[in-house]
Motif scaffolding. Structure first.
Motif, PDB file in Angstrom:
ATOM      1  N   LEU A 511       0.797  -1.351  -0.248  1.00 25.66           N
ATOM      2  CA  LEU A 511       0.054   0.034  -0.073  1.00 25.66           C
ATOM      3  C   LEU A 511       0.869   1.257   0.200  1.00 25.66           C
ATOM      4  O   LEU A 511       0.473   2.317  -0.662  1.00 25.66           O
ATOM      5  CB  LEU A 511      -0.868  -0.052   1.067  1.00 25.66           C
ATOM      6  CG  LEU A 511      -2.031  -1.059   1.295  1.00 25.66           C
ATOM      7  CD1 LEU A 511      -2.729  -1.303   2.695  1.00 25.66           C
ATOM      8  CD2 LEU A 511      -2.926  -0.670   0.203  1.00 25.66           C
ATOM      9  N   LEU A 512       1.986   1.229   0.572  1.00 24.51           N
ATOM     10  CA  LEU A 512       2.898   2.334   0.559  1.00 24.51           C
ATOM     11  C   LEU A 512       3.452   2.620  -0.673  1.00 24.51           C
ATOM     12  O   LEU A 512       3.616   3.829  -1.037  1.00 24.51           O
ATOM     13  CB  LEU A 512       3.996   2.058   1.827  1.00 24.51           C
ATOM     14  CG  LEU A 512       3.819   2.379   3.195  1.00 24.51           C
ATOM     15  CD1 LEU A 512       4.843   1.830   4.088  1.00 24.51           C
ATOM     16  CD2 LEU A 512       3.140   3.797   3.419  1.00 24.51           C
ATOM     17  N   ALA A 513       3.963   1.482  -1.386  1.00 23.96           N
ATOM     18  CA  ALA A 513       4.462   1.675  -2.722  1.00 23.96           C
ATOM     19  C   ALA A 513       3.333   2.051  -3.779  1.00 23.96           C
ATOM     20  O   ALA A 513       3.753   3.014  -4.556  1.00 23.96           O
ATOM     21  CB  ALA A 513       5.030   0.198  -3.166  1.00 23.96           C
ATOM     22  N   GLU A 514       1.925   1.948  -3.348  1.00 28.55           N
ATOM     23  CA  GLU A 514       0.933   2.357  -4.362  1.00 28.55           C
ATOM     24  C   GLU A 514       0.691   3.561  -4.002  1.00 28.55           C
ATOM     25  O   GLU A 514      -0.024   4.416  -4.904  1.00 28.55           O
ATOM     26  CB  GLU A 514      -0.359   1.362  -4.148  1.00 28.55           C
ATOM     27  CG  GLU A 514      -0.078  -0.117  -4.515  1.00 28.55           C
ATOM     28  CD  GLU A 514      -1.601  -0.755  -4.563  1.00 28.55           C
ATOM     29  OE1 GLU A 514      -2.418  -0.345  -4.756  1.00 28.55           O
ATOM     30  OE2 GLU A 514      -1.298  -1.793  -3.688  1.00 28.55           O
ATOM     31  N   GLY A 515       1.061   4.274  -2.907  1.00 28.77           N
ATOM     32  CA  GLY A 515       0.715   5.591  -2.537  1.00 28.77           C
ATOM     33  C   GLY A 515      -0.602   5.837  -1.822  1.00 28.77           C
ATOM     34  O   GLY A 515      -1.244   6.760  -1.492  1.00 28.77           O
ATOM     35  N   ALA A 516      -1.244   4.394  -1.192  1.00 26.03           N
ATOM     36  CA  ALA A 516      -2.493   4.427  -0.841  1.00 26.03           C
ATOM     37  C   ALA A 516      -2.097   4.740   0.813  1.00 26.03           C
ATOM     38  O   ALA A 516      -2.270   3.509   1.731  1.00 26.03           O
ATOM     39  CB  ALA A 516      -3.202   3.053  -0.861  1.00 26.03           C
ATOM     40  N   TYR A 517      -1.406   5.800   1.256  1.00 26.97           N
ATOM     41  CA  TYR A 517      -1.008   6.151   2.525  1.00 26.97           C
ATOM     42  C   TYR A 517      -2.015   5.936   3.722  1.00 26.97           C
ATOM     43  O   TYR A 517      -1.739   5.336   4.839  1.00 26.97           O
ATOM     44  CB  TYR A 517      -0.244   7.410   2.568  1.00 26.97           C
ATOM     45  CG  TYR A 517       0.815   7.531   1.539  1.00 26.97           C
ATOM     46  CD1 TYR A 517       1.663   6.648   1.326  1.00 26.97           C
ATOM     47  CD2 TYR A 517       0.793   8.729   0.708  1.00 26.97           C
ATOM     48  CE1 TYR A 517       2.803   6.708   0.381  1.00 26.97           C
ATOM     49  CE2 TYR A 517       1.565   8.817  -0.191  1.00 26.97           C
ATOM     50  CZ  TYR A 517       2.513   8.081  -0.563  1.00 26.97           C
ATOM     51  OH  TYR A 517       3.675   7.939  -1.374  1.00 26.97           O
ATOM     52  N   VAL A 518      -3.188   6.438   3.491  1.00 21.76           N
ATOM     53  CA  VAL A 518      -4.179   6.489   4.469  1.00 21.76           C
ATOM     54  C   VAL A 518      -4.636   4.979   4.812  1.00 21.76           C
ATOM     55  O   VAL A 518      -4.693   4.482   5.984  1.00 21.76           O
ATOM     56  CB  VAL A 518      -5.363   7.331   4.333  1.00 21.76           C
ATOM     57  CG1 VAL A 518      -6.506   7.066   5.304  1.00 21.76           C
ATOM     58  CG2 VAL A 518      -4.977   8.577   3.887  1.00 21.76           C
ATOM     59  N   GLU A 519      -4.672   4.143   3.631  1.00 21.83           N
ATOM     60  CA  GLU A 519      -5.110   2.797   3.819  1.00 21.83           C
ATOM     61  C   GLU A 519      -3.898   1.787   4.730  1.00 21.83           C
ATOM     62  O   GLU A 519      -4.070   0.859   5.456  1.00 21.83           O
ATOM     63  CB  GLU A 519      -5.325   2.276   2.650  1.00 21.83           C
ATOM     64  CG  GLU A 519      -6.073   0.877   2.554  1.00 21.83           C
ATOM     65  CD  GLU A 519      -6.636   0.288   1.394  1.00 21.83           C
ATOM     66  OE1 GLU A 519      -7.148  -0.891   1.169  1.00 21.83           O
ATOM     67  OE2 GLU A 519      -6.351   0.987   0.440  1.00 21.83           O
ATOM     68  N   ALA A 520      -2.657   2.400   4.246  1.00 18.81           N
ATOM     69  CA  ALA A 520      -1.308   1.792   4.929  1.00 18.81           C
ATOM     70  C   ALA A 520      -1.643   1.903   6.155  1.00 18.81           C
ATOM     71  O   ALA A 520      -1.345   0.990   7.267  1.00 18.81           O
ATOM     72  CB  ALA A 520      -0.208   2.174   4.177  1.00 18.81           C
ATOM     73  N   ALA A 521      -1.711   3.100   6.689  1.00 17.43           N
ATOM     74  CA  ALA A 521      -1.921   3.639   8.198  1.00 17.43           C
ATOM     75  C   ALA A 521      -3.177   2.513   8.880  1.00 17.43           C
ATOM     76  O   ALA A 521      -2.884   2.178   9.843  1.00 17.43           O
ATOM     77  CB  ALA A 521      -2.085   4.963   8.409  1.00 17.43           C
ATOM     78  N   ARG A 522      -4.178   2.667   8.116  1.00 17.65           N
ATOM     79  CA  ARG A 522      -5.185   1.688   8.698  1.00 17.65           C
ATOM     80  C   ARG A 522      -4.841   0.345   8.860  1.00 17.65           C
ATOM     81  O   ARG A 522      -5.241  -0.160   9.934  1.00 17.65           O
ATOM     82  CB  ARG A 522      -6.361   1.943   7.934  1.00 17.65           C
ATOM     83  CG  ARG A 522      -7.427   1.114   8.443  1.00 17.65           C
ATOM     84  CD  ARG A 522      -8.891   1.888   7.697  1.00 17.65           C
ATOM     85  NE  ARG A 522      -8.814   1.791   6.386  1.00 17.65           N
ATOM     86  CZ  ARG A 522      -8.723   2.612   5.553  1.00 17.65           C
ATOM     87  NH1 ARG A 522      -8.867   3.784   5.954  1.00 17.65           N
ATOM     88  NH2 ARG A 522      -8.931   2.135   4.188  1.00 17.65           N
ATOM     89  N   GLU A 523      -4.223  -0.222   7.849  1.00 20.38           N
ATOM     90  CA  GLU A 523      -3.851  -1.765   8.037  1.00 20.38           C
ATOM     91  C   GLU A 523      -2.753  -1.854   8.934  1.00 20.38           C
ATOM     92  O   GLU A 523      -2.893  -2.886   9.721  1.00 20.38           O
ATOM     93  CB  GLU A 523      -3.362  -2.040   6.680  1.00 20.38           C
ATOM     94  CG  GLU A 523      -4.398  -2.222   5.472  1.00 20.38           C
ATOM     95  CD  GLU A 523      -5.593  -3.298   5.869  1.00 20.38           C
ATOM     96  OE1 GLU A 523      -5.434  -3.949   6.690  1.00 20.38           O
ATOM     97  OE2 GLU A 523      -6.475  -3.333   5.060  1.00 20.38           O
ATOM     98  N   ALA A 524      -2.039  -0.986   9.114  1.00 21.07           N
ATOM     99  CA  ALA A 524      -0.901  -1.073  10.189  1.00 21.07           C
ATOM    100  C   ALA A 524      -1.441  -1.156  11.610  1.00 21.07           C
ATOM    101  O   ALA A 524      -1.046  -1.867  12.494  1.00 21.07           O
ATOM    102  CB  ALA A 524       0.229  -0.090  10.271  1.00 21.07           C
ATOM    103  N   ASP A 525      -2.489  -0.070  11.721  1.00 15.09           N
ATOM    104  CA  ASP A 525      -3.262  -0.459  13.221  1.00 15.09           C
ATOM    105  C   ASP A 525      -4.022  -1.447  13.242  1.00 15.09           C
ATOM    106  O   ASP A 525      -3.946  -2.069  14.392  1.00 15.09           O
ATOM    107  CB  ASP A 525      -4.205   1.129  12.960  1.00 15.09           C
ATOM    108  CG  ASP A 525      -3.499   2.283  13.078  1.00 15.09           C
ATOM    109  OD1 ASP A 525      -2.401   2.459  13.663  1.00 15.09           O
ATOM    110  OD2 ASP A 525      -4.264   3.169  12.818  1.00 15.09           O
ATOM    111  N   SER A 526      -4.560  -2.125  12.324  1.00 14.93           N
ATOM    112  CA  SER A 526      -4.972  -3.362  12.446  1.00 14.93           C
ATOM    113  C   SER A 526      -4.444  -4.587  12.850  1.00 14.93           C
ATOM    114  O   SER A 526      -4.633  -5.388  13.657  1.00 14.93           O
ATOM    115  CB  SER A 526      -5.964  -3.647  11.019  1.00 14.93           C
ATOM    116  OG  SER A 526      -7.036  -2.934  10.747  1.00 14.93           O
ATOM    117  N   ALA A 527      -2.893  -4.275  12.296  1.00 17.58           N
ATOM    118  CA  ALA A 527      -2.123  -5.404  12.738  1.00 17.58           C
ATOM    119  C   ALA A 527      -1.807  -5.290  14.065  1.00 17.58           C
ATOM    120  O   ALA A 527      -1.502  -6.254  14.894  1.00 17.58           O
ATOM    121  CB  ALA A 527      -0.877  -5.382  11.635  1.00 17.58           C
ATOM    122  N   VAL A 528      -1.296  -4.244  14.590  1.00 14.26           N
ATOM    123  CA  VAL A 528      -1.262  -3.824  15.977  1.00 14.26           C
ATOM    124  C   VAL A 528      -2.387  -4.228  16.791  1.00 14.26           C
ATOM    125  O   VAL A 528      -2.291  -5.056  18.084  1.00 14.26           O
ATOM    126  CB  VAL A 528      -0.744  -2.651  16.200  1.00 14.26           C
ATOM    127  CG1 VAL A 528      -0.585  -2.187  18.088  1.00 14.26           C
ATOM    128  CG2 VAL A 528       0.306  -2.131  15.618  1.00 14.26           C
TER     129      VAL A 528
END
Length: 568
Positions: A511-528
């Motif tokens: 997601l970071l590589a695609e530029g989907a930064y908001v979604e990347a942040a959300r998925e990182a929170d879900s992982a934690v």
């Protein structure tokens, strides 16, 4: 003219040279091979083996290095490999030469043991067949396979020394004899854990090959065997200390996933015919036996019936032959004891079947064969003479066939590409061989074929391992710059196995590589929130936040994915 002190008789020297020459000839084709399969992980990428100055770390570290799960404890093997790496400055040639020499030495030791148990010509034939056995290729072709060669060598030497001492007039073993046996046993246990069963081979030799002189064996030999048992216990204690309290390995073969002891026994009954085929007629060899090559058994079927029948048949033959042909009984007992560590019944291991693990059992096979041939060899008459001539010719043909078959097999282990291509052909139902072949196709630029092969691997993979194939395909997409394709595979992987930290990590990176930064942040929170590494995903969340704040355009974050841990 008699030979002088320390000089071997001419016939014995010729026999030793012949056996060693066949072993070297059988392994000569592997000298040009590079590092393949586990050699890459445990030698090339294992920094702790690249400098002997770190010998203390080697002695106190697991055999498998990080980032792989730190598993097993084989410090002597690690020191042996480290010495070769330093001597050869990382050249695979040194490992190949040492493996060939170890193989030849083990074959000569088998000759010495067989000569104590069978007529001279029969013993030579048995040792030659052992030296030319194609099923030994995997143990010799890999540097890490030297552990199998060393344990086989030590087993033959220990049994040989034990028999020599017990067959002397006094029939006793002094403290010095037990000290030597103990040193060899300790070394073997620190080479590979299957050496823990070596006292069982000595006990078999005692019960089947040493005449009962009416003396209390238990009282005379009990302290010595107790000493060996204590050494084995110390090795297990050291192993538990290094592996943080674990005794067994953490890696369990896919074919054994979720099975209890009964299920493992049913599965291994189906393996018995494969063991027999590989030991007696190894026309087909393969480097991988993972599902669907061998499938977990949940009920007793026809294959299990065949395996059980073969096992009972071996027991019956060993029992019936114990008086008239005790060497046959001993050889079969050797096979059974040597196969016990990889039977998966008592303790599940990381393999259901591997050809390298047949090196030690194959010694028992040739000893049993020598015992049978020895019983038929004796005596006169024209019929016996013709039989001996036919047996000699047959043995010579089998040795020649074995050398040729082995030479062809070494080509499979020449390099990673050759290995993956041929393994996929040899084991077409194995998801691991298909996955490795797909990676090779990607490396060769054959993307469409590679993706098709990955989907074939997905169809073959057990349910609990589908995510591994998807993650591997996602990494190939990463390497090709296709973050969207990687994301699709990773989301499918999470739907199969949502708790895999590796998958969440790669998804956030995609997601970071695609530029989907908001979604990347959300998925990182879900992982934690799922209890995964707060440090890892907290760092990824901070990276996503920085990209959001800086309004970084798509493609600003470049992702490079480290190769995954190799499946064992």
């Amino acid at each position: 003219m008699s030979a002088g002190p320390g000089v071997l008789p001419a016939k014995r020297r010729i026999a030793i040279i012949a056996v060693a020459a066949v072993a070297i000839a059988a392994s000569l084709a592997g000298l040009r091979n590079g590092f393949v399969q586990d050699d890459v992980v445990l030698i090339v990428d294992n920094a702790r083996l690249h400098d002997l100055g770190g010998w203390r770390e080697i002695l106190t570290s697991p055999y498998w290095p990080p980032p792989w799960t730190e598993d097993l404890y084989r410090p002597v093997t690690s020191l042996l490999l480290a010495t070769q790496f330093v001597l050869g400055r990382g050249s695979p040639l040194v490992f190949r030469v040492i493996s060939s020499l170890l193989y030849a030495t083990a074959a000569v030791a088998v000759l010495g043991l067989a000569a104590r148990l069978s007529p001279r010509r029969v013993a030579i034939g048995a040792a030659l067949l052992f030296a030319a056995h194609p099923a030994h290729v995997e143990a010799v072709a890999l540097g890490v396979g030297q552990s199998e060669l060393v344990v086989g060598l030590l087993a033959a030497v220990m049994t040989l020394r034990y028999l020599d001492r017990r067959r002397q007039a006094d029939g006793g073993l002094g403290a010095g004899d037990w000290a030597v046996l103990g040193a060899l046993y300790l070394a073997g246990c620190l080479v590979k854990e299957n050496a823990l069963v070596l006292p069982g081979l000595l006990l078999g030799a005692e019960l089947l090959l040493v005449p009962d002189r009416g003396r209390p064996r238990a009282r005379r030999l009990g302290p010595g065997f107790g000493f060996l048992a204590a050494l084995g216990g110390l090795v297990l204690l050291a192993r538990m200390t290094v592996l943080s309290g674990r005794l067994a390995g953490t890696s369990i073969a896919e074919g054994l996933d979720g099975l209890n002891a009964g299920g493992r026994a049913l599965t291994m009954l189906a393996v018995i015919p494969r063991w027999a085929r590989l030991l007696l007629w190894p026309a087909h060899l393969q480097a991988d036996y993972s599902p669907q090559e061998i499938v977990a058994a949940t009920r007793f079927g026809s294959v299990q019936a065949v395996g059980l029948g073969m096992a009972l048949g071996v027991v019956a033959v060993a029992w019936l032959a114990r008086r008239r042909m005790p060497v046959v009984s001993f050889g079969l007992a050797w096979c059974a004891v040597a196969l016990l560590p990889v039977s998966n019944v008592l303790v599940p291991t990381g393999i259901v079947l591997a050809e390298r693990t047949l090196f030690l059992p194959s010694i028992g096979l040739v000893l049993a064969g020598g015992g049978l041939a020895g019983g038929l060899w004796q005596g006169g008459g024209a019929a016996r003479v013709r039989w001996r001539r036919a047996a000699t010719i047959g043995c010579a043909l089998l040795v020649a066939m074995g050398v040729v078959r082995g030479a062809r097999r070494y080509a499979v282990w020449h390099d990673e590409a050759s290995f993956s291509i041929r393994s996929a052909e040899d084991a077409p139902r194995s998801y691991r061989t298909q996955k490795a072949y797909a990676y090779t196709l990607f490396e060769q630029g054959r993307r469409e074929e590679a993706i098709e092969t990955y989907h074939h691997a997905l169809a073959l993979a057990p349910p609990g391992h589908i995510w591994r194939v998807r993650n591997d395909l996602a990494r190939r997409y990463f390497e090709a710059g296709d973050a969207r394709g990687a994301e699709e595979q990773l989301r499918a992987s999470l739907s199969d196995s949502p708790g895999q930290e590796e998958t969440w990590n790669y998804l956030v990176l995609a997601l970071l590589a695609e530029g989907a930064y908001v979604e990347a942040a959300r998925e990182a929170d879900s992982a934690v929130a799922r209890g995964l590494s707060a440090e890892l995903f907290g760092g990824l969340r901070a990276l996503a936040d920085s990209a959001i704040e800086a309004r970084a355009p798509s493609g600003s974050i470049r992702i490079r994915v480290r190769p995954p841990p190799r499946e064992r």
